[in-house]
Design a protein around this motif. Structure first.
Motif, mmCIF file in Angstrom:
data_model
loop_
_atom_site.group_PDB
_atom_site.id
_atom_site.type_symbol
_atom_site.label_atom_id
_atom_site.label_comp_id
_atom_site.label_asym_id
_atom_site.label_seq_id
_atom_site.Cartn_x
_atom_site.Cartn_y
_atom_site.Cartn_z
ATOM 1 N N TYR A 129 0.860 -1.183 0.000
ATOM 2 C CA TYR A 129 0.000 0.000 0.000
ATOM 3 C C TYR A 129 0.894 1.230 0.000
ATOM 4 N N VAL A 130 0.755 2.078 -1.018
ATOM 5 C CA VAL A 130 1.532 3.308 -1.106
ATOM 6 C C VAL A 130 0.600 4.464 -0.783
ATOM 7 N N ARG A 131 1.018 5.256 0.201
ATOM 8 C CA ARG A 131 0.188 6.382 0.651
ATOM 9 C C ARG A 131 0.926 7.702 0.470
ATOM 10 N N ASP A 132 0.171 8.787 0.320
ATOM 11 C CA ASP A 132 0.787 10.109 0.225
ATOM 12 C C ASP A 132 1.049 10.648 1.632
ATOM 13 N N SER A 133 1.544 11.858 1.714
ATOM 14 C CA SER A 133 1.909 12.440 3.014
ATOM 15 C C SER A 133 0.714 12.650 3.935
ATOM 16 N N GLN A 134 -0.495 12.626 3.368
ATOM 17 C CA GLN A 134 -1.694 12.794 4.180
ATOM 18 C C GLN A 134 -2.369 11.459 4.485
ATOM 19 N N GLY A 135 -1.715 10.366 4.116
ATOM 20 C CA GLY A 135 -2.226 9.046 4.428
ATOM 21 C C GLY A 135 -3.218 8.469 3.430
ATOM 22 N N ARG A 136 -3.437 9.171 2.327
ATOM 23 C CA ARG A 136 -4.367 8.658 1.302
ATOM 24 C C ARG A 136 -3.667 7.616 0.435
ATOM 25 N N LEU A 137 -4.391 6.581 0.107
ATOM 26 C CA LEU A 137 -3.862 5.522 -0.742
ATOM 27 C C LEU A 137 -3.643 6.058 -2.155
ATOM 28 N N THR A 138 -2.417 5.931 -2.659
ATOM 29 C CA THR A 138 -2.114 6.434 -4.002
ATOM 30 C C THR A 138 -1.877 5.307 -4.997
ATOM 31 N N SER A 139 -1.513 4.127 -4.517
ATOM 32 C CA SER A 139 -1.392 2.965 -5.395
ATOM 33 C C SER A 139 -1.348 1.693 -4.555
ATOM 34 N N LEU A 140 -1.643 0.592 -5.209
ATOM 35 C CA LEU A 140 -1.644 -0.703 -4.544
ATOM 36 C C LEU A 140 -0.898 -1.684 -5.435
ATOM 37 N N GLY A 141 0.188 -2.225 -4.886
ATOM 38 C CA GLY A 141 0.997 -3.169 -5.645
ATOM 39 C C GLY A 141 0.939 -4.560 -5.037
ATOM 40 N N PHE A 142 1.193 -5.544 -5.862
ATOM 41 C CA PHE A 142 1.259 -6.936 -5.429
ATOM 42 C C PHE A 142 2.605 -7.473 -5.877
ATOM 43 N N ASP A 143 3.451 -7.771 -4.894
ATOM 44 C CA ASP A 143 4.800 -8.234 -5.164
ATOM 45 C C ASP A 143 4.944 -9.693 -4.754
ATOM 46 N N PRO A 144 5.612 -10.502 -5.596
ATOM 47 C CA PRO A 144 5.746 -11.930 -5.286
ATOM 48 C C PRO A 144 6.717 -12.172 -4.140
ATOM 49 N N VAL A 145 6.347 -13.122 -3.306
ATOM 50 C CA VAL A 145 7.207 -13.564 -2.215
ATOM 51 C C VAL A 145 7.239 -15.078 -2.305
ATOM 52 N N LYS A 146 8.412 -15.630 -2.539
ATOM 53 C CA LYS A 146 8.524 -17.089 -2.679
ATOM 54 C C LYS A 146 8.370 -17.729 -1.306
ATOM 55 N N GLU A 147 7.509 -18.726 -1.241
ATOM 56 C CA GLU A 147 7.310 -19.444 0.007
ATOM 57 C C GLU A 147 8.430 -20.440 0.198
ATOM 58 N N GLN A 148 8.899 -20.548 1.429
ATOM 59 C CA GLN A 148 9.928 -21.520 1.743
ATOM 60 C C GLN A 148 9.273 -22.825 2.149
#
Length: 83
Positions: A54-73
Motif C-alpha cells: 500500500y503506497v500512501r501520500d503524506s496525508q495518508g491517502r492511498l495512491t497505489s496498490l501493488g502486489f509483489d511476489p514472495v517465494k514461500e519456503q
C-alpha cells in the motif's frame, strides 16, 4: 456461457475492481496491471504468495496498490552435514 452475477463474483476481484473505480493504480510485480490479471495471478500461483504494498501520500491517502511476489519456503529444509 452464463456470466456470474456480482454477488457470486470472487470477493478479491470485487475488491480490486473497487480500487480501480476509485482511481487507485494497481500493479503486479511492479508493472501496471488490471484487477483480472492480478486475480488470475493469485489464483494460479503455486510456489508464490503475493504481498500487498500500500503506497500512501503524506496525508495518508492511498495512491497505489501493488502486489509483489514472495517465494514461500518449504516447511522443512533438508541439508546434508558432512563431518
Amino acid at each position: 456461457m452464463k456470466k456470474k452475477s456480482k454477488k457470486n463474483k470472487n470477493p478479491f476481484l470485487r475488491e480490486l475492481e473497487f480500487y480501480k473505480r476509485e482511481g487507485i493504480p494497481l500493479q503486479l510485480n511492479g508493472v501496471p496491471s488490471t484487477p483480472k490479471k492480478i486475480a488470475k495471478a493469485h489464483k494460479i500461483a503455486e510456489d508464490i504468495t503475493y504481498m500487498r504494498d500500500y503506497v500512501r501520500d503524506s496525508q495518508g491517502r492511498l495512491t497505489s496498490l501493488g502486489f509483489d511476489p514472495v517465494k514461500e519456503q518449504d516447511s522443512h529444509i533438508e541439508s546434508e552435514i558432512k563431518y
